[in-house]
Design a protein around this motif. Structure first.
Motif, PDB file in Angstrom:
ATOM      1  N   ILE A  82       5.052  -2.057  -4.005  1.00  0.00           N
ATOM      2  CA  ILE A  82       4.042  -1.608  -3.042  1.00  0.00           C
ATOM      3  C   ILE A  82       3.890  -2.719  -2.009  1.00  0.00           C
ATOM      4  N   THR A  83       3.880  -2.344  -0.740  1.00  0.00           N
ATOM      5  CA  THR A  83       3.812  -3.335   0.334  1.00  0.00           C
ATOM      6  C   THR A  83       2.674  -2.995   1.278  1.00  0.00           C
ATOM      7  N   GLU A  84       1.886  -4.010   1.637  1.00  0.00           N
ATOM      8  CA  GLU A  84       0.941  -3.870   2.739  1.00  0.00           C
ATOM      9  C   GLU A  84       1.504  -4.632   3.931  1.00  0.00           C
ATOM     10  N   TYR A  85       1.291  -4.095   5.140  1.00  0.00           N
ATOM     11  CA  TYR A  85       1.906  -4.663   6.336  1.00  0.00           C
ATOM     12  C   TYR A  85       0.877  -5.367   7.211  1.00  0.00           C
ATOM     13  N   ASP A  86       1.311  -6.475   7.778  1.00  0.00           N
ATOM     14  CA  ASP A  86       0.514  -7.219   8.742  1.00  0.00           C
ATOM     15  C   ASP A  86       0.842  -6.650  10.123  1.00  0.00           C
ATOM     16  N   LEU A  87      -0.043  -5.818  10.655  1.00  0.00           N
ATOM     17  CA  LEU A  87       0.221  -5.142  11.921  1.00  0.00           C
ATOM     18  C   LEU A  87      -0.008  -6.049  13.125  1.00  0.00           C
ATOM     19  N   GLU A  88      -0.522  -7.244  12.900  1.00  0.00           N
ATOM     20  CA  GLU A  88      -0.676  -8.206  13.992  1.00  0.00           C
ATOM     21  C   GLU A  88       0.554  -9.086  14.133  1.00  0.00           C
ATOM     22  N   ASN A  89       1.161  -9.446  13.005  1.00  0.00           N
ATOM     23  CA  ASN A  89       2.351 -10.298  13.039  1.00  0.00           C
ATOM     24  C   ASN A  89       3.642  -9.528  12.776  1.00  0.00           C
ATOM     25  N   LEU A  90       3.534  -8.203  12.615  1.00  0.00           N
ATOM     26  CA  LEU A  90       4.693  -7.310  12.482  1.00  0.00           C
ATOM     27  C   LEU A  90       5.629  -7.749  11.357  1.00  0.00           C
ATOM     28  N   ARG A  91       5.063  -7.848  10.174  1.00  0.00           N
ATOM     29  CA  ARG A  91       5.836  -8.226   8.992  1.00  0.00           C
ATOM     30  C   ARG A  91       5.092  -7.747   7.750  1.00  0.00           C
ATOM     31  N   PRO A  92       5.781  -7.671   6.600  1.00  0.00           N
ATOM     32  CA  PRO A  92       5.054  -7.379   5.361  1.00  0.00           C
ATOM     33  C   PRO A  92       4.029  -8.481   5.069  1.00  0.00           C
ATOM     34  N   LYS A  93       2.817  -8.073   4.744  1.00  0.00           N
ATOM     35  CA  LYS A  93       1.759  -9.041   4.438  1.00  0.00           C
ATOM     36  C   LYS A  93       1.919  -9.572   3.021  1.00  0.00           C
ATOM     37  N   TYR A  94       2.160  -8.677   2.084  1.00  0.00           N
ATOM     38  CA  TYR A  94       2.469  -9.064   0.709  1.00  0.00           C
ATOM     39  C   TYR A  94       3.140  -7.877   0.032  1.00  0.00           C
ATOM     40  N   THR A  95       3.830  -8.156  -1.045  1.00  0.00           N
ATOM     41  CA  THR A  95       4.515  -7.131  -1.830  1.00  0.00           C
ATOM     42  C   THR A  95       4.112  -7.293  -3.290  1.00  0.00           C
ATOM     43  N   MET A  96       3.822  -6.173  -3.945  1.00  0.00           N
ATOM     44  CA  MET A  96       3.367  -6.198  -5.330  1.00  0.00           C
ATOM     45  C   MET A  96       4.259  -5.295  -6.179  1.00  0.00           C
ATOM     46  N   GLU A  97       4.715  -5.809  -7.293  1.00  0.00           N
ATOM     47  CA  GLU A  97       5.534  -5.032  -8.217  1.00  0.00           C
ATOM     48  C   GLU A  97       4.657  -4.010  -8.941  1.00  0.00           C
ATOM     49  N   ALA A  98       5.135  -2.749  -8.999  1.00  0.00           N
ATOM     50  CA  ALA A  98       4.353  -1.694  -9.646  1.00  0.00           C
ATOM     51  C   ALA A  98       4.582  -1.638 -11.151  1.00  0.00           C
ATOM     52  N   TYR A  99       5.698  -2.183 -11.626  1.00  0.00           N
ATOM     53  CA  TYR A  99       6.050  -2.182 -13.052  1.00  0.00           C
ATOM     54  C   TYR A  99       6.090  -0.767 -13.630  1.00  0.00           C
ATOM     55  N   GLY A 100       6.684   0.141 -12.854  1.00  0.00           N
ATOM     56  CA  GLY A 100       6.863   1.502 -13.351  1.00  0.00           C
ATOM     57  C   GLY A 100       8.184   2.086 -12.910  1.00  0.00           C
ATOM     58  N   GLY A 101       9.107   1.207 -12.498  1.00  0.00           N
ATOM     59  CA  GLY A 101      10.370   1.691 -11.960  1.00  0.00           C
ATOM     60  C   GLY A 101      10.207   2.107 -10.507  1.00  0.00           C
ATOM     61  N   PRO A 102      11.170   2.842  -9.963  1.00  0.00           N
ATOM     62  CA  PRO A 102      11.063   3.310  -8.577  1.00  0.00           C
ATOM     63  C   PRO A 102       9.769   4.078  -8.333  1.00  0.00           C
ATOM     64  N   VAL A 103       9.150   3.825  -7.169  1.00  0.00           N
ATOM     65  CA  VAL A 103       7.902   4.498  -6.793  1.00  0.00           C
ATOM     66  C   VAL A 103       8.247   5.603  -5.801  1.00  0.00           C
ATOM     67  N   TRP A 104       7.870   6.845  -6.137  1.00  0.00           N
ATOM     68  CA  TRP A 104       8.238   8.001  -5.327  1.00  0.00           C
ATOM     69  C   TRP A 104       7.167   8.386  -4.310  1.00  0.00           C
ATOM     70  N   THR A 105       5.922   8.068  -4.588  1.00  0.00           N
ATOM     71  CA  THR A 105       4.854   8.549  -3.711  1.00  0.00           C
ATOM     72  C   THR A 105       3.652   7.621  -3.790  1.00  0.00           C
ATOM     73  N   ILE A 106       2.844   7.634  -2.735  1.00  0.00           N
ATOM     74  CA  ILE A 106       1.609   6.849  -2.678  1.00  0.00           C
ATOM     75  C   ILE A 106       0.588   7.631  -1.863  1.00  0.00           C
ATOM     76  N   CYS A 107      -0.666   7.610  -2.306  1.00  0.00           N
ATOM     77  CA  CYS A 107      -1.738   8.266  -1.542  1.00  0.00           C
ATOM     78  C   CYS A 107      -3.053   7.574  -1.867  1.00  0.00           C
ATOM     79  N   SER A 108      -4.046   7.777  -1.018  1.00  0.00           N
ATOM     80  CA  SER A 108      -5.363   7.167  -1.226  1.00  0.00           C
ATOM     81  C   SER A 108      -6.419   8.252  -1.336  1.00  0.00           C
TER      82      SER A 108
END
Length: 680
Positions: A82-108
Motif C-alpha cells: 500500500i502506498t501513499e503519495y506525496d502530491l507536493e513532491n511528486l513521489r511515494p510518501k511511504y510504502t507499507m507491506e500488506a502481508y497478504g500477498g498481491p493486493v487487488w483492491t482498495i477502498c475507504s
C-alpha cells in the motif's frame, strides 16, 4: 506570416501505457489515474481537465487500485504493498507491506477514517487512517479465495467483497461474514469456468450491484441476500463499475453501459435499475470508470482518457457538452538543441538522441546519431525509478535527466557523425532530484526545480559543475514547478507551479524580481521574448497574457486582448497549448501549438472579432484574392497538423515538427476481443 523550412519528425515512438485504475475526488474535482507502467497522473477537472501532476512509475510497481481519502491519495498493487503519495513532491510518501500477498483492491469508508484492502490470501484488511500515516487495525474473517473487489456501505458498518463465484458481506465491526451471495456462472461451455466478480458497488439502500467475467451486471438485495435482477450486457467481462446518481459498467468490448434507477414503464410507480444507454468510445477493454456530477470518465487498454458528458446534466451545444479524449500528456517529452539541430526524446526508461539531417530531395530526411557508450542513439537509465524530466542544452553539449531519487548529467562531444557521451561523476550534493530541468541559452547554467518551487542553479564548465545559488519564492508555496523558461539574454528565469503562481527571477542579482498577478487557471506554456523581455503565458482555459518584466505590469496588447476577448473558436479548443516560442525574423510573431494545430499570432495586426470565420490553408488558397488578403491581415493564422508533440524553432530559422499519429499508437496495441460485426 512568413515561410519556414520544416523538419517533419515521425520517428519518436512514444507509446503511452494502458490505464489501470481511476479515483475521482468530488470535493477537489481531481481525477487520479494509474497506468500499467506504474505512473500516476492527476487531472484538475475544474480547470479545463488539465493534467496537473505526474508521478513517474517504477519497475515492479503495478498499481491495481486507487483511493482518495480527504485529499490524500493511496494505491494498492500486485506487489503486495500500500502506498501513499506525496502530491507536493511528486513521489511515494511511504510504502507499507500488506502481508497478504498481491493486493487487488482498495477502498475507504465515506467518513475517511479507515481503508479496506482485498488480498490474494483471502483476507480483507482494515487500516486506520492517521494524520501522517496508516495503521493496521484488524483482519475480517479469512476466506478461501482471493478478494478481487470491495465496496464499503455509506454507513461504514458493512463491506461487500467480490470473489470467485460469490460475494461476501462483512460486518466491519465484528469482522464476521453476514451474507454469502452465489453468482451464477455462464451458459454452455463457460459454465465450467469460475466467475470472477471484478467489481461491486454497495448503495445506501443496501442494494449490492456486481459486474463479473460472465458479462453480467447483477442487482442484489443486501438485506436478504437475494438476487433481484440480472442484466446480460456482454459476452465478455464486465471489468469496472461506478455508482453515483446512475450506475456505469465498463466491458471488455470497449463499451460503457449506463443504468438508471427509474420506472421501467410510464404507469409504474416502483423504480428499478434499468439499462438506458450504451457508449462506445474505446476500442479495447474499459479497465477503469469514474462518475462526476456531469460526465462519465473512462479509460483502459487503448490508453486514452475519455470524458463523456451526460447530456441531461449539461446544457446542450456548449463546450461543457463536448466529448473529450485525452491521448497525449500535457507536458513536452521532447527537448530541442536549437543551435546543434539535435532532438532528445524522453521515454520512461531511456532517452533517445537524434540529429536532424538534410532532405534527400524526396521529402525524406536523413537522421543519424551514434553514441559511443550507448546503442543506436539510446541512453538507458539503470535503476528502478522511471525518468520524470530531461533537458538538452541549446548547444547540444549537455544532457540532463532526473528521477525521483537522483539527477544525472552528461557531457556530449561530436566527431563527425559520431557522438561520445561522458557522465559527469561529481554533482553538487544539494542536487538530489528535480521536477523540471532547463539550460540557459548559452548552455553555461543548469536550472533544476526542487521542493517548494525552489530552483537550484548549477554553473557548467569543462572542468567542473559548481553550485551557485538557490532561488526561492516568497509566497511560501509547497506546490511543484511544472514550467520553467529562461530568457535568451540570460537575465531572467520564469517558473510556474500548480498553485497558478508565476515567479520571475533576476539571474544577474540572483533574487526574485517579481510575481505575476495570480490568474485562476494553471499556466500550460510560457516564454520570455528575446528582445522586449515580455513574458507571454497561455493558461489551461486558453487565455493569453503578456507581462512586461521591465515595467512589472501587463502590456497594452495584453490589456486590449482581454478587453476585446479571444475568439470563441479559440476558447472552444479542448487541448492546452504546450509550447510557445518567438520568430527572430519578426519580433511581433508568437508561435504556439497544441496537439492538433500550431498557430502564429502577429501582434501588429488587428484581432479577429467574434464573427470572423477561420479557414484552413487549402480553403484559404481557393478564395478570391481580395477575400484572401483580408483574412491574411488578421492576427491569428492556424495550421492543422496530426497529433503534435513538439514544434520548435531552430537557430537557422527552420521549424522542427514532431508528430505521433494516433494510428501508429493504435497499431501497437494488443488485438481487441473478437466482436461480431454486420455482414462479416
Amino acid at each position: 506570416m512568413g515561410e519556414f523550412k520544416v523538419h517533419r519528425v515521425r520517428f519518436f515512438d512514444y507509446m503511452p501505457s494502458a490505464i489501470r485504475a481511476m479515483a475521482f475526488n468530488s470535493r477537489t474535482e481531481r481525477l487520479a489515474l494509474s497506468r500499467a507502467d506504474g505512473a500516476l497522473e492527476v487531472f484538475n477537472f475544474a480547470d479545463s481537465y488539465f493534467q496537473e501532476k505526474v508521478i513517474p512509475g517504477q519497475d515492479g510497481r503495478a498499481v491495481e487500485a486507487l483511493c482518495w481519502v480527504r485529499g490524500r491519495l493511496f494505491s494498492a498493487g500486485l506487489n503486495g504493498e500500500i502506498t501513499e503519495y506525496d502530491l507536493e513532491n511528486l513521489r511515494p510518501k511511504y510504502t507499507m507491506e500488506a502481508y497478504g500477498g498481491p493486493v487487488w483492491t482498495i477502498c475507504s469508508n465515506s467518513q475517511g477514517t479507515h481503508l479496506a484492502i482485498g488480498c490474494e490470501d483471502g483476507t480483507v484488511k482494515i487500516f486506520e487512517v492517521l494524520e501522517e500515516t496508516i495503521r493496521f487495525q484488524r483482519n475480517l474473517d479469512r476466506q478461501k479465495g482471493r478478494i478481487i473487489s470491495l465496496s464499503w456501505h455509506p454507513s461504514g458498518a458493512l463491506i461487500a467483497a467480490g470473489m470467485m463465484d460469490m460475494i461476501k458481506v462483512f460486518n466491519a465491526e465484528s469482522g464476521h461474514a453476514t451474507h454469502r451471495l452465489l453468482v451464477e456462472r455462464g451458459v454452455g461451455a463457460s459454465k465450467s469456468r469460475e466467475v470472477v466478480v471484478w467489481s461491486v458497488a454497495f448503495l445506501s439502500d443496501h442494494t449490492i450491484i456486481s459486474g463479473d467475467s460472465a458479462g453480467k451486471v447483477q442487482v442484489w438485495d443486501g438485506v436478504t441476500g437475494t438476487l433481484v435482477r440480472t442484466h446480460l450486457v456482454t459476452k465478455w467481462d464486465v471489468l469496472a463499475l461506478s455508482d453515483e446518481s446512475s450506475l456505469l459498467a465498463g466491458t471488455s468490448e470497449g463499451t460503457v453501459v449506463q443504468f438508471q434507477f427509474i420506472s421501467s414503464t410510464v404507469d409504474q410507480h416502483d423504480k428499478e435499475w434499468v439499462r438506458t444507454r450504451t457508449f462506445k468510445n474505446h476500442t479495447h477493454d474499459v479497465r477503469a470508470l469514474a462518475h462526476t456530477d456531469t460526465a462519465v470518465v473512462s479509460g483502459g487498454m487503448d490508453t486514452q482518457l475519455v470524458v463523456r458528458p451526460l447530456l441531461e446534466k449539461v446544457e446542450k451545444n456548449t463546450q461543457e457538452s463536448a466529448l473529450r479524449k485525452i491521448a497525449f500528456p500535457h507536458r513536452s517529452l521532447v527537448s530541442c538543441g536549437k543551435k546543434a539541430g539535435m532532438l532528445l526524446f524522453q521515454f520512461h526508461g531511456h532517452l533517445e538522441l537524434w540529429r536532424l539531417g538534410e532532405s534527400d530531395g524526396h521529402g525524406e530526411e536523413k537522421h543519424t546519431c551514434t553514441l559511443s557508450e550507448t546503442h543506436g542513439g539510446c541512453q538507458r537509465w539503470q535503476g528502478d525509478d522511471h525518468i520524470c524530466c530531461s533537458a538538452l542544452s541549446p548547444c547540444g553539449g549537455w544532457l540532463a535527466y532526473s528521477t525521483i531519487s537522483s539527477v544525472r548529467l552528461y557531457r556530449l562531444q561530436y566527431n563527425g557523425s559520431n557522438i561520445s557521451i561522458t557522465k559527469v561523476a561529481k554533482l553538487p550534493k544539494v542536487l538530489r532530484s528535480a521536477h523540471q530541468l532547463c539550460f540557459s541559452s548559452d548552455s553555461s547554467k543548469l536550472f533544476a526545480s526542487t521542493t517548494h518551487s525552489s530552483v537550484i542553479i548549477i554553473a557548467l564548465s569543462q572542468s567542473e559543475c559548481k553550485y551557485l545559488h538557490t532561488l526561492r519564492p516568497k509566497s511560501g508555496t509547497r506546490q511543484p514547478v511544472h514550467l520553467m523558461s529562461a530568457s535568451e539574454d540570460g537575465k531572467w528565469l520564469a517558473t510556474a507551479n500548480s498553485d497558478c503562481e508565476i515567479h520571475v527571477y533576476s539571474l544577474h542579482k540572483l533574487k526574485l524580481h517579481c510575481t505575476v498577478p495570480v490568474y485562476s487557471s494553471c499556466p500550460t506554456a510560457m516564454a520570455i521574448h528575446p528582445t522586449t523581455s515580455n513574458l507571454v503565458m497561455v493558461h489551461a482555459d486558453q487565455q493569453i497574457f503578456e507581462y512586461s518584466l521591465v515595467q512589472k505590469e501587463y502590456t497594452e496588447w495584453s490589456r486590449k486582448l482581454q478587453k476585446q476577448g479571444l475568439h470563441h473558436l479559440w476558447l472552444a479548443r479542448d487541448t492546452p497549448i504546450t509550447h510557445l516560442t518567438f520568430n527572430p525574423r519578426n519580433p511581433a510573431h508568437i508561435i504556439m501549438h497544441d496537439t492538433y494545430m500550431f498557430c502564429i499570432i502577429d501582434q501588429n495586426l488587428p484581432l479577429p472579432d467574434q464573427k470572423t470565420l477561420f479557414y484552413n490553408q487549402m480553403t484559404l488558397r481557393s478564395l478570391p484574392e481580395p477575400e484572401r488578403t483580408s483574412h491574411m491581415k488578421l492576427q491569428t493564422m492556424a495550421y492543422h497538423m496530426e497529433h503534435l508533440l513538439c514544434v520548435s524553432l531552430l537557430e537557422d530559422h527552420s521549424l522542427v515538427v514532431v508528430e505521433r499519429p494516433l494510428l501508429d499508437i493504435a497499431s501497437q496495441l494488443p488485438a481487441p476481443v473478437r466482436q461480431k460485426k454486420f455482414a462479416t
